[in-house]
Design a protein around this motif. Structure first.
Motif, short mmCIF file in Angstrom:
data_model
loop_
_atom_site.label_atom_id
_atom_site.label_comp_id
_atom_site.label_asym_id
_atom_site.label_seq_id
_atom_site.Cartn_x
_atom_site.Cartn_y
_atom_site.Cartn_z
N ALA A 59 0.83 -1.21 0.00
CA ALA A 59 0.00 0.00 0.00
C ALA A 59 0.87 1.25 0.00
O ALA A 59 0.54 2.23 -0.69
CB ALA A 59 -0.94 -0.01 1.21
N VAL A 60 1.97 1.23 0.73
CA VAL A 60 2.81 2.42 0.77
C VAL A 60 3.52 2.61 -0.57
O VAL A 60 3.72 3.76 -1.01
CB VAL A 60 3.81 2.40 1.96
CG1 VAL A 60 4.91 1.36 1.78
CG2 VAL A 60 4.44 3.77 2.17
N ALA A 61 3.85 1.52 -1.23
CA ALA A 61 4.48 1.64 -2.54
C ALA A 61 3.49 2.24 -3.54
O ALA A 61 3.84 3.13 -4.32
CB ALA A 61 4.96 0.27 -3.02
N ALA A 62 2.25 1.80 -3.48
CA ALA A 62 1.21 2.37 -4.36
C ALA A 62 1.01 3.85 -4.03
O ALA A 62 0.89 4.69 -4.93
CB ALA A 62 -0.09 1.60 -4.19
N HIS A 63 0.98 4.16 -2.74
CA HIS A 63 0.82 5.56 -2.32
C HIS A 63 1.94 6.42 -2.89
O HIS A 63 1.70 7.56 -3.35
CB HIS A 63 0.77 5.65 -0.80
CG HIS A 63 0.73 7.04 -0.29
ND1 HIS A 63 -0.37 7.87 -0.47
CD2 HIS A 63 1.65 7.79 0.36
CE1 HIS A 63 -0.11 9.05 0.06
NE2 HIS A 63 1.10 9.03 0.57
N ILE A 64 3.17 5.90 -2.85
CA ILE A 64 4.31 6.66 -3.36
C ILE A 64 4.11 7.03 -4.83
O ILE A 64 4.44 8.15 -5.25
CB ILE A 64 5.62 5.87 -3.13
CG1 ILE A 64 6.04 6.01 -1.66
CG2 ILE A 64 6.74 6.34 -4.07
CD1 ILE A 64 7.23 5.15 -1.25
N PHE A 65 3.51 6.13 -5.61
CA PHE A 65 3.29 6.48 -7.02
C PHE A 65 2.25 7.59 -7.18
O PHE A 65 2.37 8.42 -8.08
CB PHE A 65 2.94 5.22 -7.83
CG PHE A 65 4.17 4.46 -8.20
CD1 PHE A 65 4.93 4.84 -9.31
CD2 PHE A 65 4.62 3.42 -7.43
CE1 PHE A 65 6.10 4.16 -9.63
CE2 PHE A 65 5.79 2.73 -7.74
CZ PHE A 65 6.53 3.10 -8.84
N THR A 66 1.28 7.66 -6.28
CA THR A 66 0.34 8.78 -6.36
C THR A 66 1.05 10.08 -5.98
O THR A 66 0.77 11.13 -6.55
CB THR A 66 -0.90 8.56 -5.45
OG1 THR A 66 -0.54 8.71 -4.07
CG2 THR A 66 -1.55 7.22 -5.68
N VAL A 67 1.99 9.98 -5.04
CA VAL A 67 2.75 11.17 -4.63
C VAL A 67 3.67 11.62 -5.77
O VAL A 67 3.79 12.83 -6.05
CB VAL A 67 3.54 10.87 -3.33
CG1 VAL A 67 4.59 11.95 -3.06
CG2 VAL A 67 2.58 10.75 -2.16
N ILE A 68 4.32 10.67 -6.43
CA ILE A 68 5.18 11.04 -7.56
C ILE A 68 4.36 11.80 -8.61
O ILE A 68 4.77 12.85 -9.10
CB ILE A 68 5.83 9.78 -8.18
CG1 ILE A 68 6.89 9.22 -7.22
CG2 ILE A 68 6.44 10.09 -9.55
CD1 ILE A 68 7.43 7.85 -7.62
N ALA A 69 3.18 11.28 -8.93
CA ALA A 69 2.34 11.93 -9.94
C ALA A 69 1.92 13.33 -9.49
O ALA A 69 1.95 14.29 -10.26
CB ALA A 69 1.11 11.07 -10.22
N LYS A 70 1.57 13.46 -8.22
CA LYS A 70 1.11 14.76 -7.70
C LYS A 70 2.26 15.77 -7.66
O LYS A 70 2.11 16.91 -8.10
CB LYS A 70 0.54 14.57 -6.29
CG LYS A 70 0.13 15.85 -5.60
CD LYS A 70 -0.15 15.64 -4.12
CE LYS A 70 -0.08 16.90 -3.29
NZ LYS A 70 -0.35 18.16 -3.94
N VAL A 71 3.41 15.36 -7.12
CA VAL A 71 4.55 16.28 -7.01
C VAL A 71 5.03 16.69 -8.40
O VAL A 71 5.32 17.86 -8.65
CB VAL A 71 5.68 15.66 -6.16
CG1 VAL A 71 6.93 16.54 -6.18
CG2 VAL A 71 5.21 15.43 -4.72
N ALA A 72 5.10 15.72 -9.31
CA ALA A 72 5.54 16.05 -10.68
C ALA A 72 4.59 17.07 -11.31
O ALA A 72 5.02 18.03 -11.95
CB ALA A 72 5.60 14.78 -11.52
N LYS A 73 3.29 16.88 -11.08
CA LYS A 73 2.31 17.83 -11.62
C LYS A 73 2.49 19.20 -10.98
O LYS A 73 2.49 20.24 -11.65
CB LYS A 73 0.90 17.29 -11.36
CG LYS A 73 -0.18 18.03 -12.10
CD LYS A 73 -1.52 17.35 -11.91
CE LYS A 73 -2.61 18.17 -12.59
NZ LYS A 73 -3.94 17.76 -12.21
N ASP A 74 2.66 19.22 -9.66
CA ASP A 74 2.85 20.49 -8.95
C ASP A 74 4.10 21.23 -9.43
O ASP A 74 4.14 22.46 -9.43
CB ASP A 74 2.95 20.25 -7.44
CG ASP A 74 1.62 19.85 -6.82
OD1 ASP A 74 0.59 19.93 -7.52
OD2 ASP A 74 1.62 19.44 -5.64
N LEU A 75 5.14 20.46 -9.80
CA LEU A 75 6.39 21.08 -10.27
C LEU A 75 6.32 21.42 -11.75
O LEU A 75 7.28 21.95 -12.31
CB LEU A 75 7.57 20.14 -10.01
CG LEU A 75 7.93 19.88 -8.54
CD1 LEU A 75 9.06 18.85 -8.43
CD2 LEU A 75 8.32 21.17 -7.83
#
Ligand code: AMP
Ligand code: ZN
Length: 112
Positions: A59-75
């Motif tokens: 679950a934490v690995a899956a969560h990390i991929f949502t964070v990668i997508a969000k941070v990349a979008k924010d940047l």
């Protein structure tokens, strides 16, 4: 894990240049950037590498991929590469699961 560098960074015992943080994970700039944008995303709990991801901790690995997508979008990143090295031959130097996010320059394929 008490002698793990990224566990110490996750706990705030060693400083990092934070990009994003929540209860489960932390993103911070790589100390030796290999691209104009280069940050790492790690779980706060110790997992050695992708090779140690199981049904119990996925679950934490899956969560990390949502964070990668969000941070990349924010940047404002519209093209980037996500890399995780597993084991010495692949170039893993820190034995705590981490995903490199690299952007801002042309990338070659296959990676070296
Ligand atoms: P790897 O070699 O794939 O295990 O990736 C480990 C990464 O951690 C390397 O790119 C290092 O530059 C980076 N690194 C090592 N120590 C630190 C630190 N204190 N803060 C930020 N990044 C670090
Ligand atoms: Zn660790």
């Amino acid at each position: 894990m008490s002698d793990c560098l990224f566990c110490k960074i996750a706990a705030g015992d060693i400083p990092s240049s934070k990009v994003y943080e929540d209860g489960q994970c932390l993103a911070f700039h790589d100390i030796d950037p290999q691209a104009p944008t280069h940050f790492l995303v790690i779980p706060k709990t110790h997992i050695g590498s992708v090779a140690e991801v199981t049904e119990d901790n996925a679950a934490v690995a899956a969560h990390i991929f949502t964070v990668i997508a969000k941070v990349a979008k924010d940047l404002g990143l519209d093209s980037y590469r996500v890399v995780s090295n597993i084991g010495e031959q692949a170039g893993q130097s820190v034995p705590h699961l981490h995903f490199h996010v690299l952007a801002g320059r042309d990338m070659t394929w296959p990676p070296g």
